[in-house]
Design a protein around this motif. Structure first.
Motif, short mmCIF file in Angstrom:
data_model
loop_
_atom_site.label_atom_id
_atom_site.label_comp_id
_atom_site.label_asym_id
_atom_site.label_seq_id
_atom_site.Cartn_x
_atom_site.Cartn_y
_atom_site.Cartn_z
N TYR A 1 0.82 -1.21 0.00
CA TYR A 1 0.00 0.00 0.00
C TYR A 1 0.86 1.27 0.00
O TYR A 1 0.38 2.35 0.35
CB TYR A 1 -0.93 0.02 1.22
N ASN A 2 2.09 1.14 -0.43
CA ASN A 2 3.03 2.26 -0.44
C ASN A 2 2.44 3.45 -1.20
O ASN A 2 2.12 3.35 -2.38
CB ASN A 2 4.33 1.81 -1.10
N SER A 3 2.25 4.59 -0.49
CA SER A 3 1.81 5.85 -1.09
C SER A 3 0.45 5.75 -1.78
O SER A 3 0.12 6.57 -2.65
CB SER A 3 2.85 6.37 -2.09
N MET A 4 -0.37 4.80 -1.37
CA MET A 4 -1.62 4.53 -2.08
C MET A 4 -2.53 5.74 -2.19
O MET A 4 -3.15 5.98 -3.23
CB MET A 4 -2.36 3.38 -1.39
N PHE A 5 -2.64 6.53 -1.11
CA PHE A 5 -3.51 7.71 -1.11
C PHE A 5 -2.72 9.00 -0.90
O PHE A 5 -3.29 10.02 -0.52
CB PHE A 5 -4.59 7.57 -0.03
N CYS A 6 -1.46 8.96 -1.14
CA CYS A 6 -0.60 10.12 -0.91
C CYS A 6 -1.13 11.34 -1.68
O CYS A 6 -1.37 11.27 -2.88
CB CYS A 6 0.82 9.80 -1.36
N GLY A 7 -1.36 12.43 -0.95
CA GLY A 7 -1.80 13.65 -1.60
C GLY A 7 -3.26 13.68 -1.99
O GLY A 7 -3.68 14.56 -2.75
N CYS A 8 -4.06 12.76 -1.47
CA CYS A 8 -5.51 12.77 -1.73
C CYS A 8 -6.13 13.77 -0.75
O CYS A 8 -6.63 13.41 0.32
CB CYS A 8 -6.11 11.38 -1.55
N THR A 9 -6.11 15.02 -1.12
CA THR A 9 -6.41 16.11 -0.20
C THR A 9 -7.89 16.25 0.15
O THR A 9 -8.23 17.04 1.04
CB THR A 9 -5.89 17.44 -0.77
N SER A 10 -8.78 15.52 -0.52
CA SER A 10 -10.21 15.58 -0.19
C SER A 10 -10.67 14.38 0.63
O SER A 10 -11.83 14.33 1.06
CB SER A 10 -11.05 15.66 -1.48
N LEU A 11 -9.78 13.42 0.86
CA LEU A 11 -10.15 12.21 1.62
C LEU A 11 -10.26 12.54 3.10
O LEU A 11 -9.29 13.02 3.71
CB LEU A 11 -9.10 11.12 1.40
#
Length: 230
Positions: free
Chosen positions: A24-34
């Motif tokens: 799951y490395n960096s899977m949601f990195c930078g998902c600013t609306s999550l």
């Protein structure tokens, strides 16, 4: 996989119980609306399995539960790096830390003010390196009663925080229970905690009893939280 998807608000279900290296490395990195993380029920981790998973998710307020008690190298490294709206960390139940396991985990989480970390063996190299750099200037740190070697600062207990031993009144708490059945608004369970459930429910001060909430961590296992006053 979803890195930089700034409009992503709903994460997919991630039901795996046994993980592979860097899965799951960096899977949601930078998902600013999550705002809410998906459940992470895995109890068998792997090297770097969650590294950077939610880094710079600046809207994240509800982290996943982390039920694993055996850690691996870099498993949670940078996991919540830069999550500037996160206020409460998931309970960290492992008693023995692994090399780099928590390094930079909450780095830059400027609103974070509640951490429960039950380690008693922190001898692994860089296991707590700068893990709480830049968190809130005040907060509550819940530790294992047997832990005496944690220092104060960005690689230990955040400076200015109140320290509470796990199970003591005053620091709230999180309790993992084995589910025996729900029905008609009642439930029965066994509790894994130094205090009995009745003692926890009965904690009071001038404002009344604690509010009790729960969530299913993995099928049949529920986390009960005392996280505020009614």
């Amino acid at each position: 996989m979803f890195g930089g998807c700034t409009s992503l608000t709903n994460a997919p279900i991630l039901p795996a119980m046994t993980l592979a290296a860097s899965c799951y490395n960096s899977m949601f990195c930078g998902c600013t609306s999550l705002t809410t993380a998906p459940a992470l029920p895995a109890t068998t981790l792997a090297t770097s399995c969650y590294i950077n998973m939610f880094s710079n998710c600046t809207s994240l307020v509800t982290p996943p539960s982390l039920p694993a008690t055996t850690l691996m190298r870099y498993c949670y490294s940078n996991m919540f790096y830069g999550c500037t709206n996160l206020t409460t960390a998931p309970a960290l139940l492992a008693t023995t830390l692994a090399t780099n396991c928590y390094e930079y985990m909450f780095y830059g989480c400027s609103k974070l003010n509640n951490i429960k970390m039950l380690a008693t063996d922190i001898s692994a190299s860089s296991c707590l390196m700068s893990w709480v750099y830049g968190v809130s200037s005040t907060g509550t740190f819940i530790k294992n009663t047997s832990m005496t070697s944690l220092t104060t600062g960005q690689s230990g207990i955040p400076s200015g925080w109140t320290v509470v031993n796990d199970g003591e009144s005053g620091g709230g708490g999180q309790f993992y229970v084995n589910h025996d059945g729900f029905g008609d608004g009642t439930f029965t369970f066994t509790i894994d905690s130094p205090k009995t459930w009745n003692e926890c429910v009965g904690l009071k001060d001038d404002t009344g009893v604690y509010e009790i909430t729960y969530e299913e961590v993995v099928p049949g296992v529920y986390r009960f939280m005392i996280n505020g006053y009614k």
